[in-house]
Design an enzyme around this catalytic site. Structure first.
Site, PDB file in Angstrom:
ATOM      1  NE  ARG A 141      -4.914   1.894   3.505  1.00 33.60           N
ATOM      2  CZ  ARG A 141      -4.484   2.695   2.603  1.00 33.60           C
ATOM      3  NH1 ARG A 141      -5.230   2.470   1.602  1.00 33.60           N
ATOM      4  NH2 ARG A 141      -3.618   3.649   3.577  1.00 33.60           N
ATOM      5  CE1 TYR A 187     -16.559  -1.789  -4.788  1.00 31.89           C
ATOM      6  CE2 TYR A 187     -16.383  -3.763  -6.497  1.00 31.89           C
ATOM      7  CZ  TYR A 187     -16.977  -2.783  -6.345  1.00 31.89           C
ATOM      8  OH  TYR A 187     -17.918  -1.906  -6.775  1.00 31.89           O
ATOM      9  CE1 TYR A 205      -1.664  -4.284   6.475  1.00 29.05           C
ATOM     10  CE2 TYR A 205      -1.627  -4.536   3.739  1.00 29.05           C
ATOM     11  CZ  TYR A 205      -1.457  -4.047   5.114  1.00 29.05           C
ATOM     12  OH  TYR A 205      -1.803  -2.668   5.382  1.00 29.05           O
ATOM     13  CB  ILE A 256       5.101  -4.216   8.159  1.00 26.31           C
ATOM     14  CG1 ILE A 256       5.497  -6.081   8.385  1.00 26.31           C
ATOM     15  CG2 ILE A 256       4.601  -3.950   6.951  1.00 26.31           C
ATOM     16  CD1 ILE A 256       4.748  -6.990   7.641  1.00 26.31           C
ATOM     17  CE  LYS A 307       1.207  -3.642   7.418  1.00 25.55           C
ATOM     18  NZ  LYS A 307       1.356  -3.306   6.197  1.00 25.55           N
ATOM     19  CB  THR A 324      -0.912  -0.047   0.969  1.00 20.84           C
ATOM     20  OG1 THR A 324      -1.515  -1.325   1.363  1.00 20.84           O
ATOM     21  CG2 THR A 324      -1.850   0.724   1.170  1.00 20.84           C
TER      22      THR A 324
END
Length: 377
Positions: free
Chosen positions: A211, A182, A206, A273, A234, A119
Site C-alpha cells: 500500500r 506516495y 505499520y 491486527i 504491524k 485502512t
C-alpha cells in the site's frame, strides 16, 4: 500600551546567546507555560542539521497526564487487535449506532484493542475532524473496556504530529503510524519521521509496502526501537521479517490474517491486527490464545482469503452488509463485491456456522440495487 521587553523565556538556540522574547503587558499575565526551546542540532545519525524541539519542551497539546494513561507495556501485551470497520448512514455520515454495536461485539468476542480509522476503517476517506471525533467517541464510550489505537499517521510529518497530538488529547491509548507513502522519502527521512511522533505516546509502526510503496526495513526499526514509546510493528512482509524482529525482542503483530497463526505460534509474533475479527472475533481470539490449533486455522482460511479477494476493505464492507450488521452503504471509491463473491460469502458463513459470526440476522445475498454508493458526504 507600550511595547516592552519582558523577562519571559523566549526562543533559545542551543550553542548561541539566548534572545529574550518581545511581549505585551506584564510578565505575570503573559508568561509562557514552559520554555519553548528550539535546538539547532544534528540528527541521531549525525549527518543533517535540523531545527528540533527537545523532548522535554513545551508543545501546545502535550499532556503528561494523558500521555501516561497507558504504558507501552499495556499495548505490547495485546494479542488480538481488530482493525475495525466504520459503518455509514445513507447520506454518507457515520452510523454511530452501528459502530457502537460493532465495538461491543468485538469486546464480547475477546478483542483487546481496536484500530480506529485505519485502512479497514477508511481513515483515508475521512476528514481529520471526523477522524479525531471517532477516536474520541471510541475512548469515551469504550475506553475502559478495550484499548483504542488511533491511526494518526500521514505522509506529511507535520500532519502526523498534529493528528497524533489531537488523538492523545482526546484519550487514545496508542497511535498507529505508517511510513510516508506516495511522496516517499529516504531511510534517514523515515527515521526522522518516526522520531518526530514517538515522543508523544505508545506507538505501533505499520509496514505494508503493497500500500505505501516502500518497505520499512529493519535498519529503520532498529534505529527507533530504543524509544520507550515504541510498542512494536504491524508487519505485513512475512514470516522471515517477523522472526527477524522477534529474535531481537521487538513486539510484532501480523498484519496478514492468513499468516497470523504461523506468525504467532511458529515465529514468535505477539498476535494479530486483524480484519477477519470484525466478523469472527471469538474464533480469532481462540486462534491467538488457545495454543496451536491447525484445524481451526484451516477452517478460517477460506474466509481470510475471501476477505482479500479484492483490496481491503471492499470484501469486509460487503460481508457486514450481508450479515445485517452495517448498512450496505459505500463511500466511493469502494464498491461492493460482484454477485458471485456475495454468494460465496454466504456459503463460507454456512460452513463455519452462522453463530460464530457477529450479528443476529441471517446471512443473505444482496442485490446490486441494495447498495448505496456515496461520492459526496
Amino acid at each position: 500600551m507600550a511595547l516592552q521587553t519582558t523577562a519571559n523565556p523566549g526562543v533559545r538556540l542551543v550553542g548561541r546567546k539566548e534572545a529574550p522574547a518581545q511581549g505585551l503587558g506584564s510578565p505575570s499575565r503573559l508568561a509562557l507555560p514552559r520554555r519553548a526551546a528550539f535546538a539547532l542540532n544534528r540528527t541521531g545519525r549525525g549527518k543533517f542539521p535540523v531545527v528540533a524541539i527537545s523532548l522535554d519542551d513545551y508543545l501546545p497539546m502535550r499532556s503528561t497526564e494523558v500521555k501516561n494513561r497507558t504504558s507501552t507495556g499495556d499495548i505490547t501485551s495485546l494479542r488480538l487487535i481488530t482493525a475495525v470497520k466504520t459503518p455509514y448512514l445513507p447520506d454518507g455520515r457515520f452510523d454511530l449506532e452501528a459502530y457502537d454495536s460493532l465495538i461491543n461485539m468485538q469486546i464480547e468476542g475477546g478483542a483487546e484493542g481496536v484500530i480506529v480509522g485505519g485502512t479497514t476503517g477508511e481513515g483515508h476517506l475521512m476528514s481529520w475532524d471526523e477522524h479525531i471525533m471517532l477516536i474520541g467517541r471510541t475512548v469515551n464510550c469504550f475506553g475502559t473496556r478495550i484499548k483504542v489505537i488511533g491511526n494518526t499517521g500521514s505522509n506529511s510529518t507535520r500532519e502526523a504530529i498534529h493528528a497524533t497530538e489531537q488523538g492523545f488529547a482526546v484519550g487514545m491509548h496508542a497511535a498507529l503510524h505508517i511510513n510516508p507513502y506516495y511522496g516517499k522519502t529516504s531511510t534517514e527521512g523515515l527515521i526522522s519521521h518516526f522520531e518526530a511522533v514517538l515522543p508523544m505516546g505508545p506507538t505501533i509502526i505499520y509496514n505494508v509496502p503493497s500500500r505505501s510503496g516502500q518497505d520499512i526495513t529493519p535498519e529503520v526499526i532498529d534505529a527507533v526501537s530504543g524509544y520507550s514509546n515504541m510498542a512494536g510493528v504491524k508487519e505485513c512482509v512475512g514470516h522471515e521479517r517477523v522472526k527477524c524482529y522477534t529474535d531481537k525482542g521487538i513486539a510484532i503483530w501480523s498484519g496478514n490474517d492468513d499468516e497470523c497463526y504461523d506468525s504467532r505460534w511458529k515465529y514468535g509474533a505477539t498476535g494479530v491486527i486483524s480484519v477477519a475479527s470484525n466478523l469472527v472475533p471469538s474464533l480469532m481470539h481462540s486462534l491467538m490464545y488457545e495454543g496451536e490449533n491447525a484445524v481451526l486455522n484451516e477452517k478460517l482460511l477460506p474466509l481470510m482469503k475471501w476477505l482479500f479477494c479484492q483490496p481491503n476493505p471492499i470484501a469486509l464492507n460487503t460481508a457486514l452488509a450481508q450479515l445485517g450488521v452495517a448498512r450496505p452503504v459505500f463511500r466511493l471509491p469502494y464498491v461492493p463485491l460482484p454477485l458471485e463473491k456475495r454468494i460465496e460469502f454466504v456459503r463460507i458463513v454456512e460452513a463455519i456456522g452462522r453463530e460464530k459470526f457477529v450479528g443476529q440476522k441471517e446471512a443473505r445475498v444482496l442485490d446490486d440495487d441494495d447498495f448505496v454508493l456515496i461520492s459526496r458526504y
